[in-house]
Design a protein around this motif. Sequence first.
Motif, PDB file in Angstrom:
ATOM      1  N   LYS A   1       0.793  -1.303   0.165  1.00 21.66           N
ATOM      2  CA  LYS A   1       0.008  -0.018   0.000  1.00 21.66           C
ATOM      3  C   LYS A   1       0.850   1.242  -0.035  1.00 21.66           C
ATOM      4  O   LYS A   1       0.570   2.156  -0.603  1.00 21.66           O
ATOM      5  N   GLU A   2       2.013   1.353   0.683  1.00 18.80           N
ATOM      6  CA  GLU A   2       3.048   2.336   0.915  1.00 18.80           C
ATOM      7  C   GLU A   2       3.560   2.695  -0.642  1.00 18.80           C
ATOM      8  O   GLU A   2       3.775   4.005  -0.901  1.00 18.80           O
ATOM      9  N   ASP A   3       3.637   1.659  -1.463  1.00 20.62           N
ATOM     10  CA  ASP A   3       4.175   2.013  -3.059  1.00 20.62           C
ATOM     11  C   ASP A   3       3.008   2.697  -3.699  1.00 20.62           C
ATOM     12  O   ASP A   3       3.444   3.598  -4.260  1.00 20.62           O
ATOM     13  N   ILE A   4       1.790   2.339  -3.506  1.00 19.80           N
ATOM     14  CA  ILE A   4       0.680   2.986  -3.916  1.00 19.80           C
ATOM     15  C   ILE A   4       0.662   4.552  -3.505  1.00 19.80           C
ATOM     16  O   ILE A   4       0.429   5.472  -4.476  1.00 19.80           O
ATOM     17  N   ASP A   5       0.718   4.835  -2.341  1.00 22.71           N
ATOM     18  CA  ASP A   5       0.661   5.892  -1.663  1.00 22.71           C
ATOM     19  C   ASP A   5       1.862   6.786  -2.187  1.00 22.71           C
ATOM     20  O   ASP A   5       1.734   8.136  -2.468  1.00 22.71           O
ATOM     21  N   GLU A   6       3.016   6.437  -2.246  1.00 26.32           N
ATOM     22  CA  GLU A   6       4.093   7.356  -2.903  1.00 26.32           C
ATOM     23  C   GLU A   6       3.915   7.501  -4.318  1.00 26.32           C
ATOM     24  O   GLU A   6       4.271   8.489  -5.003  1.00 26.32           O
ATOM     25  N   ALA A   7       3.163   6.698  -5.111  1.00 21.45           N
ATOM     26  CA  ALA A   7       2.830   6.831  -6.557  1.00 21.45           C
ATOM     27  C   ALA A   7       1.848   8.018  -6.488  1.00 21.45           C
ATOM     28  O   ALA A   7       1.998   8.891  -7.663  1.00 21.45           O
ATOM     29  N   ILE A   8       0.880   7.992  -5.869  1.00 20.82           N
ATOM     30  CA  ILE A   8      -0.178   9.214  -5.827  1.00 20.82           C
ATOM     31  C   ILE A   8       0.873  10.407  -5.350  1.00 20.82           C
ATOM     32  O   ILE A   8       0.640  11.439  -5.877  1.00 20.82           O
ATOM     33  N   ARG A   9       1.166  10.539  -4.253  1.00 19.85           N
ATOM     34  CA  ARG A   9       2.032  11.736  -3.804  1.00 19.85           C
ATOM     35  C   ARG A   9       3.001  12.229  -4.888  1.00 19.85           C
ATOM     36  O   ARG A   9       3.107  13.419  -4.852  1.00 19.85           O
ATOM     37  N   SER A  10       3.741  11.395  -5.643  1.00 18.34           N
ATOM     38  CA  SER A  10       4.511  11.710  -6.624  1.00 18.34           C
ATOM     39  C   SER A  10       4.065  12.060  -8.059  1.00 18.34           C
ATOM     40  O   SER A  10       4.710  12.268  -8.929  1.00 18.34           O
ATOM     41  N   LYS A  11       2.790  11.699  -8.063  1.00 17.01           N
ATOM     42  CA  LYS A  11       1.879  11.932  -9.207  1.00 17.01           C
ATOM     43  C   LYS A  11       2.748  11.046 -10.554  1.00 17.01           C
ATOM     44  O   LYS A  11       3.136  11.423 -11.678  1.00 17.01           O
ATOM     45  N   LYS A  12       2.946   9.751 -10.196  1.00 18.41           N
ATOM     46  CA  LYS A  12       3.717   8.876 -11.203  1.00 18.41           C
ATOM     47  C   LYS A  12       2.743   8.897 -12.445  1.00 18.41           C
ATOM     48  O   LYS A  12       1.898   8.343 -12.617  1.00 18.41           O
ATOM     49  N   GLU A  13       3.630   9.059 -13.534  1.00 16.02           N
ATOM     50  CA  GLU A  13       2.992   9.036 -14.971  1.00 16.02           C
ATOM     51  C   GLU A  13       2.712   7.713 -15.169  1.00 16.02           C
ATOM     52  O   GLU A  13       3.457   6.856 -14.959  1.00 16.02           O
ATOM     53  N   ASN A  14       1.735   7.541 -16.065  1.00 15.72           N
ATOM     54  CA  ASN A  14       1.463   6.523 -16.700  1.00 15.72           C
ATOM     55  C   ASN A  14       1.087   5.236 -15.879  1.00 15.72           C
ATOM     56  O   ASN A  14       1.359   4.209 -15.978  1.00 15.72           O
ATOM     57  N   THR A  15       0.605   5.586 -14.558  1.00 18.72           N
ATOM     58  CA  THR A  15       0.352   4.563 -13.332  1.00 18.72           C
ATOM     59  C   THR A  15      -1.030   4.904 -12.990  1.00 18.72           C
ATOM     60  O   THR A  15      -1.630   5.990 -12.858  1.00 18.72           O
ATOM     61  N   ALA A  16      -1.718   3.552 -12.681  1.00 18.21           N
ATOM     62  CA  ALA A  16      -3.068   3.685 -12.215  1.00 18.21           C
ATOM     63  C   ALA A  16      -2.891   2.855 -10.958  1.00 18.21           C
ATOM     64  O   ALA A  16      -2.007   1.890 -10.848  1.00 18.21           O
ATOM     65  N   TYR A  17      -4.016   3.001 -10.022  1.00 13.66           N
ATOM     66  CA  TYR A  17      -4.119   2.069  -8.830  1.00 13.66           C
ATOM     67  C   TYR A  17      -5.488   1.815  -8.396  1.00 13.66           C
ATOM     68  O   TYR A  17      -6.662   2.188  -8.805  1.00 13.66           O
ATOM     69  N   LEU A  18      -5.628   0.456  -8.113  1.00 14.45           N
ATOM     70  CA  LEU A  18      -6.784   0.135  -7.809  1.00 14.45           C
ATOM     71  C   LEU A  18      -7.293   0.191  -6.242  1.00 14.45           C
ATOM     72  O   LEU A  18      -6.282  -0.278  -5.478  1.00 14.45           O
ATOM     73  N   VAL A  19      -8.280   0.517  -5.921  1.00 13.42           N
ATOM     74  CA  VAL A  19      -8.769   0.289  -4.528  1.00 13.42           C
ATOM     75  C   VAL A  19      -9.995  -0.454  -4.627  1.00 13.42           C
ATOM     76  O   VAL A  19     -10.740  -0.606  -5.523  1.00 13.42           O
ATOM     77  N   MET A  20     -10.301  -1.127  -3.246  1.00 16.48           N
ATOM     78  CA  MET A  20     -11.370  -1.521  -3.000  1.00 16.48           C
ATOM     79  C   MET A  20     -12.346  -0.548  -2.335  1.00 16.48           C
ATOM     80  O   MET A  20     -12.321  -0.461  -1.001  1.00 16.48           O
ATOM     81  N   GLN A  21     -13.373   0.216  -3.039  1.00 16.81           N
ATOM     82  CA  GLN A  21     -14.161   1.232  -2.538  1.00 16.81           C
ATOM     83  C   GLN A  21     -15.311   0.412  -1.666  1.00 16.81           C
ATOM     84  O   GLN A  21     -15.957  -0.198  -2.240  1.00 16.81           O
ATOM     85  N   PRO A  22     -15.304   0.758  -0.372  1.00 14.06           N
ATOM     86  CA  PRO A  22     -16.380   0.134   0.526  1.00 14.06           C
ATOM     87  C   PRO A  22     -17.703   1.134   0.315  1.00 14.06           C
ATOM     88  O   PRO A  22     -17.689   2.359   0.195  1.00 14.06           O
ATOM     89  N   CYS A  23     -18.809   0.514   0.158  1.00 13.51           N
ATOM     90  CA  CYS A  23     -20.232   1.004  -0.073  1.00 13.51           C
ATOM     91  C   CYS A  23     -20.912   0.367   0.773  1.00 13.51           C
ATOM     92  O   CYS A  23     -20.992  -0.991   1.026  1.00 13.51           O
TER      93      CYS A  23
END
Length: 124
Positions: free
Chosen positions: A46-68
Amino acid sequence: MGKSIFYNAPKLKEMDLMISESFMGDNFGLEEIKKHYPYNVTLCKKEDIDEAIRSKKENTAYLVMQPCTIRNGVFYVPTVFDAVNTTLMSAVIPSKDTLAPNAYLSTKKSYQNLNSDTMDAIHN
């Protein structure tokens, strides 16, 4: 499984999809994902995904399981966002038949795991 909201899903074939290892079940790992998702995918912490978001990593997407929440339970919507600007890339909305009364209506951790139907629907 329901339909995928895929306004931007065709762009996923050009991106690296980051998936948290915590979403993997006992019998569903990277090999199984690659059978159902033909594009670049990385299992990570999860920390790697957090870093990709913080750094606005180009050509990268991430998956989350959105609770509803629904009635007295929870269902999880597998949702994919662009790491640069959090644009919605895809979301797999459970079908009406899936929602009641089975697996999606649970707070159990196992129902947050990915499966082949989910991975097929993310890009279709």
